[in-house]
Scaffold this motif. Structure first.
Motif, mmCIF file in Angstrom:
data_model
loop_
_atom_site.group_PDB
_atom_site.id
_atom_site.type_symbol
_atom_site.label_atom_id
_atom_site.label_comp_id
_atom_site.label_asym_id
_atom_site.label_seq_id
_atom_site.Cartn_x
_atom_site.Cartn_y
_atom_site.Cartn_z
ATOM 1 N N PHE A 3 0.664 -0.924 -0.266
ATOM 2 C CA PHE A 3 -0.066 -0.179 0.060
ATOM 3 C C PHE A 3 0.826 1.843 0.162
ATOM 4 O O PHE A 3 1.417 1.405 0.537
ATOM 5 C CB PHE A 3 -0.903 -0.383 1.042
ATOM 6 N N ARG A 4 0.637 2.687 -0.967
ATOM 7 C CA ARG A 4 1.632 3.282 -1.217
ATOM 8 C C ARG A 4 0.399 4.716 -0.690
ATOM 9 O O ARG A 4 -0.606 4.258 -1.745
ATOM 10 C CB ARG A 4 2.777 3.986 -2.718
ATOM 11 N N SER A 5 0.738 5.919 -0.075
ATOM 12 C CA SER A 5 0.240 6.548 -0.065
ATOM 13 C C SER A 5 0.451 7.780 -0.897
ATOM 14 O O SER A 5 1.948 8.141 -0.852
ATOM 15 C CB SER A 5 -0.067 6.816 1.717
ATOM 16 N N CYS A 6 0.354 8.455 -2.214
ATOM 17 C CA CYS A 6 0.141 9.220 -2.606
ATOM 18 C C CYS A 6 -0.177 10.768 -2.785
ATOM 19 O O CYS A 6 -1.145 10.587 -1.893
ATOM 20 C CB CYS A 6 0.369 8.681 -3.782
ATOM 21 N N ALA A 7 -0.197 11.750 -3.505
ATOM 22 C CA ALA A 7 -0.006 13.017 -3.013
ATOM 23 C C ALA A 7 -0.783 13.344 -4.683
ATOM 24 O O ALA A 7 0.661 13.287 -5.314
ATOM 25 C CB ALA A 7 -0.382 13.966 -2.459
ATOM 26 N N GLY A 8 -1.558 14.126 -5.307
ATOM 27 C CA GLY A 8 -1.271 15.033 -6.421
ATOM 28 C C GLY A 8 -2.034 16.026 -6.685
ATOM 29 O O GLY A 8 -2.816 16.655 -5.658
ATOM 30 N N GLY A 9 -2.181 17.068 -7.280
ATOM 31 C CA GLY A 9 -2.511 18.239 -7.869
ATOM 32 C C GLY A 9 -4.066 18.451 -9.283
ATOM 33 O O GLY A 9 -3.174 17.628 -10.676
ATOM 34 N N VAL A 10 -4.400 18.542 -9.342
ATOM 35 C CA VAL A 10 -5.361 18.732 -10.850
ATOM 36 C C VAL A 10 -5.238 20.734 -10.176
ATOM 37 O O VAL A 10 -6.093 21.343 -9.742
ATOM 38 C CB VAL A 10 -6.575 19.066 -10.235
ATOM 39 N N VAL A 11 -4.274 20.591 -11.656
ATOM 40 C CA VAL A 11 -4.083 22.061 -11.814
ATOM 41 C C VAL A 11 -4.778 23.118 -12.754
ATOM 42 O O VAL A 11 -4.795 22.303 -13.721
ATOM 43 C CB VAL A 11 -2.666 21.973 -12.261
ATOM 44 N N PHE A 12 -5.538 24.212 -12.506
ATOM 45 C CA PHE A 12 -6.362 25.304 -13.664
ATOM 46 C C PHE A 12 -5.567 26.218 -13.667
ATOM 47 O O PHE A 12 -4.860 26.490 -12.518
ATOM 48 C CB PHE A 12 -7.526 25.014 -12.499
ATOM 49 N N HIS A 13 -5.595 26.581 -15.155
ATOM 50 C CA HIS A 13 -5.372 28.020 -15.021
ATOM 51 C C HIS A 13 -6.374 28.754 -15.820
ATOM 52 O O HIS A 13 -6.935 28.579 -17.083
ATOM 53 C CB HIS A 13 -4.150 28.488 -15.655
ATOM 54 N N ASP A 14 -7.601 29.569 -15.261
ATOM 55 C CA ASP A 14 -8.348 29.815 -15.949
ATOM 56 C C ASP A 14 -9.565 29.087 -16.239
ATOM 57 O O ASP A 14 -9.749 28.119 -14.992
ATOM 58 C CB ASP A 14 -8.130 31.226 -16.775
ATOM 59 N N ASP A 15 -9.528 28.557 -17.672
ATOM 60 C CA ASP A 15 -10.470 27.676 -17.577
ATOM 61 C C ASP A 15 -9.748 26.148 -18.004
ATOM 62 O O ASP A 15 -10.215 25.536 -19.266
ATOM 63 C CB ASP A 15 -11.336 27.999 -19.158
ATOM 64 N N LYS A 16 -8.312 26.352 -17.778
ATOM 65 C CA LYS A 16 -7.643 25.230 -18.820
ATOM 66 C C LYS A 16 -7.244 24.892 -17.636
ATOM 67 O O LYS A 16 -7.336 24.189 -16.462
ATOM 68 C CB LYS A 16 -6.585 26.176 -19.528
ATOM 69 N N VAL A 17 -6.479 23.193 -17.891
ATOM 70 C CA VAL A 17 -6.766 22.420 -16.703
ATOM 71 C C VAL A 17 -5.452 21.305 -17.296
ATOM 72 O O VAL A 17 -5.436 21.658 -18.517
ATOM 73 C CB VAL A 17 -7.644 21.276 -16.447
ATOM 74 N N PHE A 18 -3.866 21.387 -16.708
ATOM 75 C CA PHE A 18 -2.870 20.769 -16.865
ATOM 76 C C PHE A 18 -2.660 19.065 -16.245
ATOM 77 O O PHE A 18 -3.381 18.518 -15.984
ATOM 78 C CB PHE A 18 -1.624 21.085 -15.737
ATOM 79 N N ILE A 19 -2.456 18.672 -17.878
ATOM 80 C CA ILE A 19 -2.098 16.670 -17.709
ATOM 81 C C ILE A 19 -1.421 16.981 -18.570
ATOM 82 O O ILE A 19 -0.558 17.285 -18.893
ATOM 83 C CB ILE A 19 -3.555 16.300 -18.546
#
Length: 144
Positions: A3-19
Motif C-alpha cells: 500500500f502506498r500513500s500518494c498525493a497529486g494536483g488537479v492544476v487549473f489556470h483560468d478555464d484550462k487544466v494541466f495534464i
C-alpha cells in the motif's frame, strides 16, 4: 499487497487544466508517493513543481482515488491511494521533465482534457474539481 500513500494536483489556470502523458502514453495528472515526514499537501505541490515546473497554490481538497497494479519489479500487487488537491497556477509556463518519464504535457480546455485523459476516475476527478474550482473562484470574487 504493498500500500502506498500518494498525493497529486488537479492544476487549473483560468478555464484550462494541466495534464501529462507518461512513458506508457497514458494521459494523467501529476502525483507522487508521500515520503516519510511529509504532508500530502507538501508532496502534491512538490510533485507538480518537479514534474512540470509549475508554481501552484492549493485552493481546496479534491478527494481521493485509488488503483491497483502488479509490480513486476517487486513481484507483488501495489495499491496506490491518492489524495488530490485543487490547485491554481498563476501562469501556463511549464516544462516537460523527461527524468520522470513525461513525454508530453500542457494546459487543455476541460472538455479536451477529459477526452484525452486515460482513466475514467481521473476524468471524473477533473470534472468535479473544475466545478468546485469555479465555485471557489466565484466566492473569492464576491469577497474582493
Amino acid at each position: 499487497m504493498i500500500f502506498r500513500s500518494c498525493a497529486g494536483g488537479v492544476v487549473f489556470h483560468d478555464d484550462k487544466v494541466f495534464i501529462m502523458q507518461n512513458d506508457k502514453s497514458e494521459w494523467v495528472l501529476p502525483k507522487g508517493k508521500i515520503r516519510d515526514g511529509f504532508l500530502a499537501s507538501e508532496t502534491a505541490i512538490e510533485r507538480v513543481k518537479e514534474e512540470a515546473g509549475l508554481d501552484v497554490e492549493i485552493i481546496s481538497t479534491a478527494g481521493e482515488t485509488s488503483y491497483e497494479f502488479y509490480s513486476f519489479s517487486r513481484q507483488k500487487p501495489v495499491c496506490n491511494e491518492i489524495t488530490w488537491f485543487i490547485m491554481e497556477s498563476k501562469d501556463m509556463n511549464f516544462f516537460i521533465n523527461e527524468d520522470y518519464g513525461i513525454l508530453d504535457a500542457g494546459f487543455y480546455s476541460i472538455d479536451e482534457a477529459i477526452d484525452m485523459i486515460t482513466y475514467s476516475q481521473d476524468k471524473s476527478l477533473v470534472s468535479l474539481s473544475y466545478r468546485k474550482f469555479l465555485k471557489l473562484k466565484e466566492k473569492e470574487a464576491i469577497l474582493v
